[in-house]
Design a protein around this motif. Structure first.
Motif, short mmCIF file in Angstrom:
data_model
loop_
_atom_site.label_atom_id
_atom_site.label_comp_id
_atom_site.label_asym_id
_atom_site.label_seq_id
_atom_site.Cartn_x
_atom_site.Cartn_y
_atom_site.Cartn_z
N LYS A 70 0.82 -1.21 0.00
CA LYS A 70 0.00 0.00 0.00
C LYS A 70 0.86 1.26 0.00
CE LYS A 70 -4.20 -1.81 2.06
NZ LYS A 70 -5.15 -1.73 3.17
N MET A 71 1.97 1.22 0.75
CA MET A 71 2.88 2.36 0.78
C MET A 71 3.47 2.61 -0.60
SD MET A 71 6.23 2.89 3.22
CE MET A 71 5.36 2.34 4.66
N GLY A 72 3.87 1.55 -1.29
CA GLY A 72 4.41 1.68 -2.64
C GLY A 72 3.37 2.19 -3.63
N GLU A 73 2.15 1.69 -3.53
CA GLU A 73 1.08 2.16 -4.42
C GLU A 73 0.78 3.64 -4.20
OE1 GLU A 73 -2.17 -0.47 -3.66
OE2 GLU A 73 -1.18 -2.18 -4.61
N GLU A 74 0.75 4.06 -2.94
CA GLU A 74 0.52 5.48 -2.64
C GLU A 74 1.66 6.34 -3.20
OE1 GLU A 74 -2.04 7.16 -1.26
OE2 GLU A 74 -3.13 5.25 -1.33
N VAL A 132 3.56 5.69 -5.88
CA VAL A 132 3.39 5.78 -7.33
C VAL A 132 2.26 6.74 -7.67
CG1 VAL A 132 2.77 4.48 -9.41
CG2 VAL A 132 4.37 3.50 -7.77
N LYS A 133 1.17 6.70 -6.89
CA LYS A 133 0.06 7.60 -7.09
C LYS A 133 0.49 9.06 -6.87
CE LYS A 133 -3.66 5.79 -5.50
NZ LYS A 133 -4.75 5.38 -4.59
N PHE A 137 5.15 7.75 -17.44
CA PHE A 137 5.66 7.15 -16.21
C PHE A 137 6.06 5.71 -16.49
CE2 PHE A 137 2.73 10.44 -14.87
CZ PHE A 137 3.46 11.09 -13.89
N THR A 138 7.23 5.34 -15.97
CA THR A 138 7.72 3.98 -16.12
C THR A 138 8.15 3.48 -14.75
OG1 THR A 138 8.58 4.55 -18.30
CG2 THR A 138 9.34 2.48 -17.33
N LEU A 139 7.62 2.33 -14.37
CA LEU A 139 8.02 1.72 -13.10
C LEU A 139 9.33 0.97 -13.35
CD1 LEU A 139 7.20 1.18 -10.16
CD2 LEU A 139 6.10 -0.91 -10.96
N LEU A 140 10.40 1.45 -12.75
CA LEU A 140 11.72 0.85 -12.94
C LEU A 140 11.99 -0.32 -12.00
CD1 LEU A 140 13.87 4.09 -13.28
CD2 LEU A 140 13.01 2.63 -15.12
N ARG A 141 11.53 -0.17 -10.76
CA ARG A 141 11.90 -1.18 -9.77
C ARG A 141 10.81 -1.26 -8.70
NH1 ARG A 141 16.73 0.43 -9.21
NH2 ARG A 141 16.28 2.12 -7.77
N LEU A 157 11.04 -2.11 1.41
CA LEU A 157 10.61 -2.03 0.01
C LEU A 157 11.39 -0.94 -0.68
CD1 LEU A 157 8.41 -2.94 -2.12
CD2 LEU A 157 7.09 -1.00 -1.33
N ASN A 158 11.74 -1.18 -1.95
CA ASN A 158 12.41 -0.17 -2.77
C ASN A 158 11.63 -0.04 -4.06
OD1 ASN A 158 14.41 0.63 -5.00
ND2 ASN A 158 15.46 1.19 -3.11
N VAL A 159 11.15 1.18 -4.35
CA VAL A 159 10.36 1.44 -5.56
C VAL A 159 11.00 2.60 -6.29
CG1 VAL A 159 8.10 2.11 -6.45
CG2 VAL A 159 8.24 0.69 -4.43
N ALA A 160 11.17 2.46 -7.60
CA ALA A 160 11.70 3.54 -8.43
C ALA A 160 10.77 3.76 -9.62
CB ALA A 160 13.10 3.21 -8.90
N VAL A 161 10.46 5.04 -9.87
CA VAL A 161 9.57 5.42 -10.98
C VAL A 161 10.28 6.49 -11.80
CG1 VAL A 161 7.34 6.40 -11.60
CG2 VAL A 161 7.54 4.95 -9.58
N ARG A 162 10.28 6.31 -13.13
CA ARG A 162 10.86 7.32 -14.03
C ARG A 162 9.73 8.13 -14.65
NH1 ARG A 162 14.67 4.89 -17.99
NH2 ARG A 162 12.82 3.77 -18.61
N LYS A 163 9.90 9.45 -14.57
CA LYS A 163 8.91 10.37 -15.16
C LYS A 163 9.63 11.16 -16.23
CE LYS A 163 6.05 14.30 -13.91
NZ LYS A 163 5.70 15.22 -12.84
#
Length: 129
Positions: free
Chosen positions: A56-60, A62-63, A120-124, A108-114
């Motif tokens: 949920k933290m990762g989804e928020e 990205v949002k 938007f591209t989800l990298l990781r 958790l590790n989340v990376a997003v490229r804008k």
């Protein structure tokens, strides 16, 4: 013991004590297996709750990146230390979220490229163990 059960007269008390010992040992065995299973179930439930919380933290995150409301910095969310970093080179920006548990360092590790054109591209999306 052979002599005890050879003659059946007057062996009621001895056999009752023997059967009580057998039954009490079986009850102890069943109870210990039950306690072990409940402890295992509690550990798995906690892991599942943590996994759902991190998702949920990762989804928020990205949002928030898509809504342009993600900010760089560190904060504390529940039992997790959350760090957001933003790096850019003019044509694109990379937003990275790292959430680590205070005690066991899981997270958790989340990376997003804008990109500059708004894609938007989800990298990781990686669980840290």
């Amino acid at each position: 013991m052979k002599r005890l059960f050879k003659n059946r007269k007057g062996s009621a008390i001895e056999s009752a004590i023997l059967f009580m010992l057998v039954i009490s040992s079986l009850i102890t065995l069943i109870a210990s297996v039950n306690v072990f299973g409940m402890n295992k179930a509690n550990v798995y439930n906690k892991k599942l709750e943590d996994s759902v919380y991190l998702s949920k933290m990762g989804e928020e995150f990205v949002k928030d990146v898509k809504a342009n409301s993600a900010e760089e910095g560190s904060s504390v969310s529940g039992d997790y230390t959350v760090t957001v970093t933003i790096t850019g080179n003019g044509t694109e920006e990379i937003y990275e979220l790292t959430a680590r548990h205070k005690e066991n360092n899981d997270g958790l590790n989340v990376a997003v490229r804008k990109s500059s054109d708004g894609e938007f591209t989800l990298l990781r999306w990686r669980k840290i163990i």
